[in-house]
Design an enzyme around this catalytic site. Structure first.
Site, PDB file in Angstrom:
ATOM      1  N   HIS A   1      16.283  27.987  23.008  1.00 14.06           N
ATOM      2  CA  HIS A   1      17.699  28.340  22.856  1.00 14.06           C
ATOM      3  C   HIS A   1      17.904  29.841  22.892  1.00 14.06           C
ATOM      4  O   HIS A   1      18.832  30.346  23.499  1.00 14.06           O
ATOM      5  CB  HIS A   1      18.221  27.847  21.495  1.00 14.06           C
ATOM      6  CG  HIS A   1      18.656  26.444  21.529  1.00 14.06           C
ATOM      7  ND1 HIS A   1      18.410  25.569  20.511  1.00 14.06           N
ATOM      8  CD2 HIS A   1      19.336  25.769  22.459  1.00 14.06           C
ATOM      9  CE1 HIS A   1      18.903  24.401  20.826  1.00 14.06           C
ATOM     10  NE2 HIS A   1      19.473  24.492  22.000  1.00 14.06           N
TER      11      HIS A   1
ATOM     12  N   ARG B   1      25.769  17.348  36.084  1.00  5.24           N
ATOM     13  CA  ARG B   1      24.689  16.461  35.649  1.00  5.24           C
ATOM     14  C   ARG B   1      25.259  15.489  34.626  1.00  5.24           C
ATOM     15  O   ARG B   1      25.895  15.918  33.653  1.00  5.24           O
ATOM     16  CB  ARG B   1      23.573  17.276  35.007  1.00  5.24           C
ATOM     17  CG  ARG B   1      22.519  16.367  34.400  1.00  5.24           C
ATOM     18  CD  ARG B   1      21.350  17.119  33.900  1.00  5.24           C
ATOM     19  NE  ARG B   1      21.620  17.776  32.640  1.00  5.24           N
ATOM     20  CZ  ARG B   1      20.780  18.644  32.068  1.00  5.24           C
ATOM     21  NH1 ARG B   1      19.657  18.950  32.672  1.00  5.24           N
ATOM     22  NH2 ARG B   1      21.065  19.197  30.922  1.00  5.24           N
TER      23      ARG B   1
ATOM     24  N   ASP C   1      11.826  21.136  32.519  1.00  2.95           N
ATOM     25  CA  ASP C   1      11.156  19.882  32.175  1.00  2.95           C
ATOM     26  C   ASP C   1       9.996  19.593  33.115  1.00  2.95           C
ATOM     27  O   ASP C   1       8.990  19.015  32.702  1.00  2.95           O
ATOM     28  CB  ASP C   1      12.162  18.716  32.187  1.00  2.95           C
ATOM     29  CG  ASP C   1      12.900  18.617  30.858  1.00  2.95           C
ATOM     30  OD1 ASP C   1      12.226  18.695  29.814  1.00  2.95           O
ATOM     31  OD2 ASP C   1      14.130  18.501  30.868  1.00  2.95           O
TER      32      ASP C   1
ATOM     33  N   ARG D   1       8.142  22.086  25.692  1.00  4.95           N
ATOM     34  CA  ARG D   1       8.897  23.283  26.033  1.00  4.95           C
ATOM     35  C   ARG D   1       9.462  24.003  24.813  1.00  4.95           C
ATOM     36  O   ARG D   1       9.918  25.133  24.915  1.00  4.95           O
ATOM     37  CB  ARG D   1      10.025  22.959  27.018  1.00  4.95           C
ATOM     38  CG  ARG D   1      11.039  21.991  26.482  1.00  4.95           C
ATOM     39  CD  ARG D   1      12.000  21.537  27.566  1.00  4.95           C
ATOM     40  NE  ARG D   1      13.097  22.457  27.754  1.00  4.95           N
ATOM     41  CZ  ARG D   1      14.162  22.185  28.487  1.00  4.95           C
ATOM     42  NH1 ARG D   1      14.247  21.031  29.143  1.00  4.95           N
ATOM     43  NH2 ARG D   1      15.141  23.040  28.614  1.00  4.95           N
TER      44      ARG D   1
ATOM     45  N   CYS E   1      17.496  24.339  39.587  1.00  2.29           N
ATOM     46  CA  CYS E   1      18.489  24.669  38.550  1.00  2.29           C
ATOM     47  C   CYS E   1      17.815  24.944  37.214  1.00  2.29           C
ATOM     48  O   CYS E   1      18.484  25.138  36.210  1.00  2.29           O
ATOM     49  CB  CYS E   1      19.520  23.556  38.414  1.00  2.29           C
ATOM     50  SG  CYS E   1      18.829  22.039  37.761  1.00  2.29           S
TER      51      CYS E   1
HETATM   52  C1  PEP Z   1      15.395  21.567  33.421  1.00  3.10           C
HETATM   53  O1  PEP Z   1      14.753  20.741  32.750  1.00  3.10           O
HETATM   54  O2  PEP Z   1      14.868  22.429  34.149  1.00  3.10           O
HETATM   55  C2  PEP Z   1      16.866  21.576  33.358  1.00  3.10           C
HETATM   56  C3  PEP Z   1      17.567  22.324  34.170  1.00  3.10           C
HETATM   57  O3  PEP Z   1      17.454  20.796  32.408  1.00  3.10           O
HETATM   58  P1  PEP Z   1      17.513  21.173  30.835  1.00  3.10           P
HETATM   59  O4  PEP Z   1      16.995  22.559  30.655  1.00  3.10           O
HETATM   60  O5  PEP Z   1      18.947  21.042  30.443  1.00  3.10           O
HETATM   61  O6  PEP Z   1      16.645  20.099  30.273  1.00  3.10           O
HETATM   62 MG    MG Z   2      15.768  19.033  31.923  1.00  3.20          MG
END
Ligand code: PEP
Ligand code: MG
Length: 556
Positions: A186, A325, A439, A449, A486
């Site tokens: 975060h 999404r 992810d 993560r 993304c």
């Molecule tokens: C990702 O996992 O790279 C992603 C863009 O989704 P989030 O960070 O919201 O899990």
């Molecule tokens: Mg993700």
């Protein structure tokens, strides 16, 4: 004497200033006993403290807006958790003071969270912050948090709680450096949203002496302790050069020989739209809709409420592309009414699309709301599903879009290695791919993560991750379809060039990163990017990959 520390640069920019530490002292209230007849008064004091802290967090959220608001509101919910309050009241009934009751109840709660899988373990810093706020209030001492200072400073913390990052004053906080946290934590996401240089996962950060001068390079992850005059002027020069390149860059994303790579923004809701437009985003590559769902832990937002929020985002990008999404609930984004709290390993459980397929009514409402929101707007709406594992998932999502009457391209996020490896088969069902590298790294390296201790394996420069990006981009090219990125990888300017060289067709990132990526991409030809990509894949470690790409691009 100058020394150099190395962490992970998560938010661009250079800053030089004195160290100030975050007030993180854990206030341990004395374990004194109170007489039984004082318990009701003490219980009332406990409830008042919870309400005051929750109200303060919500007020901070209102001030901060955007993604920060959702995080702070989630913290307010933590404070008001009925089970926690019941536990505190029980402790008071057997003689504890309110402050000690909270201290002990939070310790039990914390131990539970720390051992309960990815999302919950990642929320321990948020939980500690809530505890500190409540205990400080009950003890009548200042709230822990950003130090009071009239002079600008470099803020050092073990980890930053969202409540603090959300209110950092960019005029006073020159940069921030944390010992914990990873590139997708975060703190990192919020730092980028604020445009404050930041380095995370810096070993030894909390031992830096108060008042010592440090220079922070949020692009390279370097922190120079007591930098000499030469280092300071070299860094200032780099910063000036970067700023000039950024100021000179505008328009759509492209390499120097005109190969277009649309630069899109990641947004969490309408509050993030103005920064995206100001940064020149050509659209939205990731609209994280779950922030809308965090408002109320008991039920999904109504279709009308969803239409209103989606329309505000869609209307901001006339003729642009907006990729929404669908709800990504579960694991690091639990929702009480949808996700189970007792999965042994939530990151590998029912999350993302899996949650929606278990609750088709939630998916249907969201898709219908999107269809209504886009009606009459000149925007190119696209929708994508998180956590698609294979063709069966992709087909289920495409079918749901059709059944909801949605006239929009349906796509799949590539966040699971199986999706990258079988991208061509997934593309038989959907129109585009979007690589969620946060992810994808987590699942490729089996590295949570949220856990700073394994952040080495969260490095998107890892050649294994680059291989999976290449496989996905090649599959999309073979199918004549698009494949964007993304995840946070897209916000690293050098890596953005490598991703382009791997065949990625668009890059989506936090608004603050767009000018940096645009300026860097415009310096190199597509052929140079391709050579940099090959060089990065030809080595074995993230550091080697970074150096190899840098060497190609700087013509060494
Ligand atoms: C990702 O996992 O790279 C992603 C863009 O989704 P989030 O960070 O919201 O899990
Ligand atoms: Mg993700």
């Amino acid at each position: 004497m100058e020394t150099t520390l190395r962490g992970i640069g998560v938010s661009h920019g250079v800053a030089i200033g004195e160290v100030r530490h975050m007030g993180t002292a854990v206030l341990e209230p004395p374990a004194k006993q109170i007489p039984a007849d004082e318990a009701p008064r003490e219980q009332a004091r406990a409830r008042q403290a919870v309400e005051a802290v929750a109200a303060d967090l919500i007020a901070r959220g209102n001030l901060a807006g955007g993604e920060a608001q959702a995080v702070l509101e989630a913290q307010a919910l933590m404070a008001q958790d009925p089970e926690l309050i019941a536990d505190v009241e029980r402790r008071i009934a057997v003689g504890s003071t309110a402050e000690r009751g909270f201290y002990d109840a939070f310790a039990a709660y914390r131990a539970l969270l720390a051992g309960a899988g990815e999302y919950l373990a990642g929320r321990v810093a948020d939980l500690d912050d809530v505890r500190n706020r409540i205990v400080a209030r009950l003890l009548g001492v200042p709230m822990p948090g950003v130090p009071d200072s009239d002079e600008p400073f470099v803020l050092i913390a073990r980890d930053l709680a969202p409540a603090d990052t959300a209110l950092l004053d960019p005029a006073l906080v020159l940069a921030f450096v944390t010992e914990k946290g990873g590139p997708t934590s975060h703190s990192a996401i919020l730092a980028r949203a604020m445009g404050v240089p930041a380095v995370v996962a810096l070993p030894g950060a909390s031992e830096l002496a108060e008042g010592i001068v440090v220079a922070v390079d949020g692009s390279t992850g370097e922190v120079f302790v007591e930098p000499g005059p030469e280092r300071q002027s070299a860094l200032k020069e780099i910063a000036t050069e970067r700023k000039a390149a950024i100021a000179a860059s505008s328009g759509s994303g492209a390499t120097s020989d005109g190969h277009k790579v649309p630069l899109l923004a990641n947004v969490g809701g309408p509050a993030d739209v103005s920064a995206a437009v100001a940064a020149g985003a050509e659209g939205v590559g990731l609209f994280r809709t779950e922030f809308l769902f965090l408002d109320d832990s008991k039920s999904a937002p109504s279709e009308e409420k969803q239409v209103e929020a989606y329309r505000k985002v869609l209307a901001a990008f006339p003729e642009g592309r907006v990729v929404v999404r669908v709800l990504d609930a579960g694991a690091d984004k639990p929702l009480e009414f949808l996700t189970s709290a007792d999965e042994p390993n939530p990151a590998l459980g029912v999350r993302g699309l899996r949650t929606l397929l278990d609750h088709p009514e939630v998916l249907r409402t969201q898709l219908q709301a999107l269809a209504k929101a886009a009606t009459g707007l000149p925007v190119y709406l696209e929708v994508m599903a998180p956590m698609v594992a294979d063709r069966i998932d992709a087909r289920a999502f495409a079918d749901a879009c059709c059944e909801a009457g949605l006239q929009a391209k349906a796509g799949a996020m590539v966040e699971i290695p199986s999706a990258a490896l079988r991208a061509r088969s997934i593309l038989q069902e959907v129109e585009f791919l979007s690589l969620g590298t946060n992810d994808l790294a987590q699942y490729t390296f089996a590295a949570d993560r949220q856990v700073g201790a394994v952040s080495r394996l969260q490095d998107p420069w890892h050649p294994a991750l680059l291989d999976l990006v290449a496989v996905s981009a090649e599959a999309a090219r073979a199918e004549g379809k698009s494949c964007g990125v993304c995840g946070e990888a897209a916000s690293d300017p050098l890596l953005a060039c490598v991703l382009t060289g791997l065949g990625v067709t668009s890059l989506s990132m936090s608004a603050a990163s767009i000018p940096y990526v645009r300026a860097t991409l415009a310096k190199y030809t597509l052929a140079q990017c391709e050579r940099a990509a090959s060089a990065a894949r030809a080595v074995d470690t993230p550091d080697e990959a970074r150096c190899a790409a840098q060497a190609v691009l700087s013509g060494e």
